[in-house]
Design an enzyme around this catalytic site. Structure first.
Site, PDB file in Angstrom:
ATOM      1  N   GLY A  17       0.842  -1.218   0.000  1.00  0.00           N
ATOM      2  CA  GLY A  17       0.000   0.000   0.000  1.00  0.00           C
ATOM      3  C   GLY A  17       0.868   1.255   0.000  1.00  0.00           C
ATOM      4  NE  ARG A  27      14.036  16.267  -2.060  1.00  0.00           N
ATOM      5  CZ  ARG A  27      14.624  16.729  -0.967  1.00  0.00           C
ATOM      6  NH1 ARG A  27      14.652  15.992   0.138  1.00  0.00           N
ATOM      7  NH2 ARG A  27      15.184  17.923  -0.971  1.00  0.00           N
ATOM      8  CB  ALA A  28      16.197  10.340   1.361  1.00  0.00           C
ATOM      9  NE  ARG A  78      -1.114  -4.817  -0.391  1.00  0.00           N
ATOM     10  CZ  ARG A  78      -1.945  -3.809  -0.113  1.00  0.00           C
ATOM     11  NH1 ARG A  78      -2.956  -3.549  -0.920  1.00  0.00           N
ATOM     12  NH2 ARG A  78      -1.786  -3.082   0.960  1.00  0.00           N
ATOM     13  N   GLY A 108       5.822  -2.465   3.526  1.00  0.00           N
ATOM     14  CA  GLY A 108       5.439  -3.058   4.807  1.00  0.00           C
ATOM     15  C   GLY A 108       6.000  -4.464   4.958  1.00  0.00           C
ATOM     16  CG  ASP A 109       3.925  -7.225   7.448  1.00  0.00           C
ATOM     17  OD1 ASP A 109       3.303  -6.650   6.526  1.00  0.00           O
ATOM     18  OD2 ASP A 109       3.358  -7.883   8.343  1.00  0.00           O
ATOM     19  N   GLY A 110       4.883  -7.424   4.251  1.00  0.00           N
ATOM     20  CA  GLY A 110       4.765  -8.311   3.079  1.00  0.00           C
ATOM     21  C   GLY A 110       5.904  -8.040   2.096  1.00  0.00           C
ATOM     22  CB  THR A 132       2.977   0.254   6.286  1.00  0.00           C
ATOM     23  OG1 THR A 132       1.625  -0.037   6.671  1.00  0.00           O
ATOM     24  CG2 THR A 132       3.868  -0.063   7.476  1.00  0.00           C
ATOM     25  CG  ASP A 134      -1.734  -0.882   8.124  1.00  0.00           C
ATOM     26  OD1 ASP A 134      -2.614  -0.004   8.065  1.00  0.00           O
ATOM     27  OD2 ASP A 134      -1.722  -1.886   7.381  1.00  0.00           O
ATOM     28  CG  ASP A 136       1.454  -3.594  10.557  1.00  0.00           C
ATOM     29  OD1 ASP A 136       2.197  -2.852   9.892  1.00  0.00           O
ATOM     30  OD2 ASP A 136       0.765  -4.490  10.043  1.00  0.00           O
ATOM     31  NE  ARG A 161     -15.234  15.169  19.999  1.00  0.00           N
ATOM     32  CZ  ARG A 161     -15.654  14.717  21.182  1.00  0.00           C
ATOM     33  NH1 ARG A 161     -16.659  15.305  21.806  1.00  0.00           N
ATOM     34  NH2 ARG A 161     -15.101  13.674  21.746  1.00  0.00           N
ATOM     35  NE  ARG A 169     -27.976  12.078  13.414  1.00  0.00           N
ATOM     36  CZ  ARG A 169     -28.096  12.638  12.226  1.00  0.00           C
ATOM     37  NH1 ARG A 169     -27.025  12.952  11.528  1.00  0.00           N
ATOM     38  NH2 ARG A 169     -29.280  12.859  11.703  1.00  0.00           N
ATOM     39  NE  ARG A 178      -6.047  -6.193   4.555  1.00  0.00           N
ATOM     40  CZ  ARG A 178      -5.827  -5.824   3.299  1.00  0.00           C
ATOM     41  NH1 ARG A 178      -6.822  -5.732   2.449  1.00  0.00           N
ATOM     42  NH2 ARG A 178      -4.607  -5.539   2.879  1.00  0.00           N
ATOM     43  CE  LYS A 220     -18.129  11.592  28.355  1.00  0.00           C
ATOM     44  NZ  LYS A 220     -17.625  10.999  27.158  1.00  0.00           N
ATOM     45  NE  ARG A 253     -27.797   9.419  10.224  1.00  0.00           N
ATOM     46  CZ  ARG A 253     -28.939   9.323  10.890  1.00  0.00           C
ATOM     47  NH1 ARG A 253     -29.082   8.394  11.813  1.00  0.00           N
ATOM     48  NH2 ARG A 253     -29.953  10.149  10.648  1.00  0.00           N
TER      49      ARG A 253
HETATM   50  O1  F6P Z   1      -1.691  -1.720   4.649  1.00  0.00           O
HETATM   51  C1  F6P Z   1      -2.229  -0.455   4.428  1.00  0.00           C
HETATM   52  C2  F6P Z   1      -3.712  -0.539   4.227  1.00  0.00           C
HETATM   53  O2  F6P Z   1      -4.201   0.764   3.962  1.00  0.00           O
HETATM   54  C3  F6P Z   1      -4.509  -1.171   5.362  1.00  0.00           C
HETATM   55  O3  F6P Z   1      -4.727  -0.329   6.465  1.00  0.00           O
HETATM   56  C4  F6P Z   1      -5.767  -1.556   4.632  1.00  0.00           C
HETATM   57  O4  F6P Z   1      -6.415  -2.599   5.291  1.00  0.00           O
HETATM   58  C5  F6P Z   1      -5.256  -2.006   3.296  1.00  0.00           C
HETATM   59  O5  F6P Z   1      -4.032  -1.337   3.104  1.00  0.00           O
HETATM   60  C6  F6P Z   1      -6.182  -1.696   2.153  1.00  0.00           C
HETATM   61  O6  F6P Z   1      -5.588  -2.141   0.986  1.00  0.00           O
HETATM   62  P1  F6P Z   1      -6.143  -1.859  -0.465  1.00  0.00           P
HETATM   63  O7  F6P Z   1      -5.915  -0.411  -0.769  1.00  0.00           O
HETATM   64  O8  F6P Z   1      -5.318  -2.738  -1.343  1.00  0.00           O
HETATM   65  O9  F6P Z   1      -7.595  -2.209  -0.454  1.00  0.00           O
END
Ligand code: F6P
Length: 329
Positions: A17, A27-28, A78, A108-110, A132, A134, A136, A161, A169, A178, A220, A253
């Site tokens: 992603g 650039r760096a 990907r 990312g990790d993948g 990423t 995420d 993570d 808000r 609401r 994900r 509240k 909502r």
């Molecule tokens: O890994 C980054 C991310 O944005 C996740 O937070 C999300 O679940 C996923 O990619 C969405 O991927 P795609 O854009 O391929 O649907």
């Protein structure tokens, strides 16, 4: 001691992603590489570009005017083919044809999993840069794009808000993630959400409903629940369905923030960490520090072997969850 081969030509790609700040990292990498007298090649659409030979020599001007832009000028994908040995062999042949003997992978990790397998099979050292939204990935306090994404979510939730307040609401707001709850956690705390639902924790629906009922009794009325898309109920729509059945009088909502979180100009922090990591990745290749992910921990560069980086996930501490509960009372 094994003699480290001198790196002379390097490739850079973005994979998985997109994340705001990836351009600053590209650039760096390009400018640090050129500074050291290396040839630098940009590889299009992640690993797919290595397989299709979509590889282009870059100069300093190729990365002009991009530090402030979201997305990635190298595009990203990907790529399933890279996970097959034949795909990786094609990639290797194309890189060798150009004389590329070092690779920087921003993703990312993948993406790191691909880099790790590739660098074990072939004699092209790889350096990973965590990019990423995420956040993570273990071995770094920051991943490129997270700060921007979290701020985008905060700005959006602040706006929601206003409506939640005006109409009394209950809003269930879904943010990205994900498998990871960092965007939900950070944006939820920063916007004063009543509850935050994340994939890393089981949510007790009874407790959640009871808490909201109790807050309603205390008048509240502004209630924001932030849900990561990968929470155990299956996202905001599912959470709203359950809540509507349990809280029939509540005006509920749903707002799904979606891909706005991935785009836009990178924050100052993301530009800085991307510049620092991009610079450091090239220094690593030159120094012979191979097959590592460059991270930043406690304001110092931190290097994690790729095989470890793909296994470990950044954890969410129980203390954060406690803070959410106490501050939302
Ligand atoms: O890994 C980054 C991310 O944005 C996740 O937070 C999300 O679940 C996923 O990619 C969405 O991927 P795609 O854009 O391929 O649907």
């Amino acid at each position: 001691m094994e003699k480290v081969k001198k790196v002379t030509k390097i490739g850079v790609l973005t994979s998985g992603g997109d994340a705001p700040g990836m351009n600053a990292a590209i650039r760096a990498v390009v400018r640090t590489g050129l500074y050291h007298g290396l040839e630098v090649y940009g590889i299009m659409r992640g690993y797919a570009g290595t397989i299709d030979d979509d590889i282009h020599k870059m100069d300093s001007r190729s990365v002009a005017n991009i530090i402030q832009r979201g997305g990635t000028i190298l595009k990203t994908a990907r790529c399933k083919e890279f996970y097959e040995p034949e795909g990786r062999k094609k990639a290797y042949d194309n890189l060798r044809k150009k004389g590329i003997n070092g690779l920087v992978v921003i993703g990312g990790d993948g993406s790191f999993r691909g880099a790790q397998i590739f660098s074990n099979e072939f004699d092209i050292p790889c350096i990973g840069i965590p990019g990423t939204i995420d956040k993570d990935i273990a071995g770094t306090d920051f991943t490129i794009g997270f700060d921007t994404a979290a701020n985008t979510a905060v700005n959006a939730i602040d706006k929601i808000r206003d409506t939640a307040d005006a109409h009394d609401r209950l809003f269930i707001i879904e943010v990205m993630g994900r498998d990871a709850g960092f965007i939900a956690l950070h944006s939820g705390i920063a916007t004063g959400a009543e509850n935050i639902l994340i994939p890393e924790r089981k949510t007790d629906m009874e407790e959640l409903v009871h808490g909201l009922e109790e807050k309603e009794k205390r008048k509240k009325l502004v209630n924001l629940v932030v849900v990561a898309e990968g929470d155990d109920f299956g996202g905001a729509d599912e959470v709203a369905k359950l809540m509507r059945s349990r809280l029939p009088t509540a005006d509920i909502r749903v707002a799904i923030l979606g891909h706005i979180q991935r785009g836009g100009a990178p924050s100052c922090l993301d530009r800085l960490i991307a510049s620092r990591m991009g610079y450091s990745s090239v220094e690593c290749l030159i120094e012979g520090r191979h097959n590592v992910m460059v991270g930043i921990m406690n304001n110092r560069m931190h290097f994690t072997p790729l095989d470890k980086a793909v296994k470990a996930k950044q954890k969410i501490s129980d203390e954060w969850m406690k803070i959410v509960k106490i501050l939302a009372s």
